[in-house]
Design a protein around this motif. Structure first.
Motif, PDB file in Angstrom:
ATOM      1  N   PHE A   1      54.915   9.463  34.545  1.00 38.28           N
ATOM      2  CA  PHE A   1      56.601   7.800  35.042  1.00 38.28           C
ATOM      3  C   PHE A   1      58.085   7.974  35.622  1.00 38.28           C
ATOM      4  O   PHE A   1      58.610   6.519  35.399  1.00 38.28           O
ATOM      5  N   SER A   2      57.970   8.542  36.730  1.00 43.19           N
ATOM      6  CA  SER A   2      58.595   8.752  36.776  1.00 43.19           C
ATOM      7  C   SER A   2      58.782   8.555  38.904  1.00 43.19           C
ATOM      8  O   SER A   2      59.522   8.634  39.718  1.00 43.19           O
ATOM      9  N   LYS A   3      56.968   8.765  38.932  1.00 46.31           N
ATOM     10  CA  LYS A   3      56.558   8.251  40.296  1.00 46.31           C
ATOM     11  C   LYS A   3      56.850   6.062  40.040  1.00 46.31           C
ATOM     12  O   LYS A   3      55.755   6.115  39.216  1.00 46.31           O
TER      13      LYS A   3
ATOM     14  N   TRP B   1      50.360   5.952  34.109  1.00 47.54           N
ATOM     15  CA  TRP B   1      49.765   4.574  34.223  1.00 47.54           C
ATOM     16  C   TRP B   1      48.398   4.049  33.678  1.00 47.54           C
ATOM     17  O   TRP B   1      48.098   3.365  33.082  1.00 47.54           O
ATOM     18  N   VAL B   2      47.436   4.751  33.962  1.00 47.56           N
ATOM     19  CA  VAL B   2      46.200   3.905  33.963  1.00 47.56           C
ATOM     20  C   VAL B   2      45.920   4.419  32.345  1.00 47.56           C
ATOM     21  O   VAL B   2      45.659   3.502  31.968  1.00 47.56           O
ATOM     22  N   VAL B   3      46.056   5.380  32.023  1.00 48.15           N
ATOM     23  CA  VAL B   3      46.367   6.022  30.131  1.00 48.15           C
ATOM     24  C   VAL B   3      47.038   4.944  29.615  1.00 48.15           C
ATOM     25  O   VAL B   3      46.446   4.279  28.084  1.00 48.15           O
ATOM     26  N   VAL B   4      47.969   4.493  29.663  1.00 41.84           N
ATOM     27  CA  VAL B   4      48.527   3.042  28.909  1.00 41.84           C
ATOM     28  C   VAL B   4      48.207   2.173  29.290  1.00 41.84           C
ATOM     29  O   VAL B   4      48.380   1.182  28.458  1.00 41.84           O
ATOM     30  N   PHE B   5      48.185   1.934  30.491  1.00 44.11           N
ATOM     31  CA  PHE B   5      47.624   0.822  30.247  1.00 44.11           C
ATOM     32  C   PHE B   5      46.103   0.225  29.566  1.00 44.11           C
ATOM     33  O   PHE B   5      46.183  -0.812  29.020  1.00 44.11           O
TER      34      PHE B   5
ATOM     35  N   LEU C   1      49.112   8.312  19.143  1.00 46.30           N
ATOM     36  CA  LEU C   1      48.379   8.048  19.863  1.00 46.30           C
ATOM     37  C   LEU C   1      48.283   8.054  21.242  1.00 46.30           C
ATOM     38  O   LEU C   1      48.675   8.540  22.174  1.00 46.30           O
ATOM     39  N   LEU C   2      49.279   6.683  21.196  1.00 43.87           N
ATOM     40  CA  LEU C   2      49.920   6.191  22.403  1.00 43.87           C
ATOM     41  C   LEU C   2      51.361   6.997  22.966  1.00 43.87           C
ATOM     42  O   LEU C   2      51.995   7.112  23.912  1.00 43.87           O
ATOM     43  N   VAL C   3      51.701   6.897  21.829  1.00 41.42           N
ATOM     44  CA  VAL C   3      53.168   7.787  21.643  1.00 41.42           C
ATOM     45  C   VAL C   3      52.926   9.082  22.568  1.00 41.42           C
ATOM     46  O   VAL C   3      53.605   9.760  22.910  1.00 41.42           O
ATOM     47  N   LEU C   4      52.040   9.895  21.890  1.00 48.89           N
ATOM     48  CA  LEU C   4      50.804  11.359  22.352  1.00 48.89           C
ATOM     49  C   LEU C   4      51.050  10.714  24.243  1.00 48.89           C
ATOM     50  O   LEU C   4      51.421  12.219  25.083  1.00 48.89           O
ATOM     51  N   SER C   5      50.464   9.942  24.122  1.00 48.55           N
ATOM     52  CA  SER C   5      49.913  10.142  25.425  1.00 48.55           C
ATOM     53  C   SER C   5      51.368  10.057  26.578  1.00 48.55           C
ATOM     54  O   SER C   5      51.521  10.455  27.639  1.00 48.55           O
ATOM     55  N   ILE C   6      51.945   9.039  26.282  1.00 50.00           N
ATOM     56  CA  ILE C   6      53.281   8.831  26.844  1.00 50.00           C
ATOM     57  C   ILE C   6      54.085  10.512  27.241  1.00 50.00           C
ATOM     58  O   ILE C   6      54.435  10.477  28.445  1.00 50.00           O
ATOM     59  N   TRP C   7      53.899  11.138  25.931  1.00 52.90           N
ATOM     60  CA  TRP C   7      55.328  11.824  26.353  1.00 52.90           C
ATOM     61  C   TRP C   7      54.079  13.236  26.441  1.00 52.90           C
ATOM     62  O   TRP C   7      54.369  13.850  28.005  1.00 52.90           O
ATOM     63  N   LYS C   8      53.004  13.306  26.809  1.00 52.20           N
ATOM     64  CA  LYS C   8      51.773  14.171  27.704  1.00 52.20           C
ATOM     65  C   LYS C   8      51.773  13.577  28.941  1.00 52.20           C
ATOM     66  O   LYS C   8      51.620  14.922  29.967  1.00 52.20           O
TER      67      LYS C   8
END
Length: 203
Positions: A183-185, A142-146, A171-178
């Motif tokens: 995100f389950s937490k 979440w830190v990375v996505v925010f 790059l946002l899509v890549l970050s979300i995937w990695k």
């Protein structure tokens, strides 16, 4: 022809797992046995300390910044090609063929991509946002996505450029995937911040 060559070089440059190599050559350790098991700089810090991690972060940033910056400032192909070349080093890091597709989370390489495209402007915004959110939240995904959301807002307001927008989305899509496991937490606020809030409220 030049575009295909640059795309291949950018991807291969990003694919070099510097953190893993530094751990094996200099520390005689497999850093994938530390932390979350990723072959990235964070686990090199856990295996050998901050100096080695800092060196790995620098190399991971440069392996993206150099090819992307060279093509962007001295060649500048069409938007689709430039976007693909810009994202290629981060993809190379995240899905390194040298690691059978099991690369790191590409955070340092993403900083390198933005350095190549904007020099120090976007990396400073992204780094400041990430530092702030790390003080607030425990969940790194979440830190990375925010943080990338803050960067996106900055680019939209001050650099409304199609190329930067496309690269940001990719790059946002890549970050979300990695970071998908994060995100389950639940999104948790750091205990230290909660204690500070309680103390301030009691004043």
């Amino acid at each position: 022809m030049n575009e295909w060559l640059w795309l291949a070089l950018a991807f291969l440059s990003g694919s070099v797992p510097y953190s893993l190599l530094l751990g094996k050559i200099l520390l005689n350790r497999d850093i994938r046995r530390f932390g979350d098991g990723n072959p990235g700089a964070t686990n090199l810090v856990r295996a050998g300390g901050g100096w080695w991690g800092g060196l790995a972060i620098l190399l991971d940033g440069l392996k993206a910044a150099v090819p992307v910056g060279w093509v962007y400032w001295f060649d500048r192909p069409s938007l689709p090609w430039m976007a693909a070349i810009a994202v290629a080093p981060a993809l190379g890091h995240a899905f390194s063929p040298f690691l059978r597709g099991k690369g790191g989370k590409a955070i340092a390489s993403i900083f390198g991509v933005w350095t190549g495209l904007t020099l120090f402007e976007a990396p400073l915004i992204l780094g400041a946002a990430m530092g702030l959110f790390y003080l607030i939240f425990e969940n790194s995904g979440w830190v990375v996505v925010f943080s990338e959301g803050v960067l996106g807002a900055f680019l939209w307001l001050y650099h409304p450029d199609w190329l930067l927008g496309v690269v940001w989305v990719l790059l946002l899509v890549l970050s979300i995937w990695k970071h998908r496991a994060d995100f389950s937490k639940p999104l948790l606020v750091r205990a230290s911040l909660k204690r500070l809030y309680t103390r301030l409220k009691d004043l």
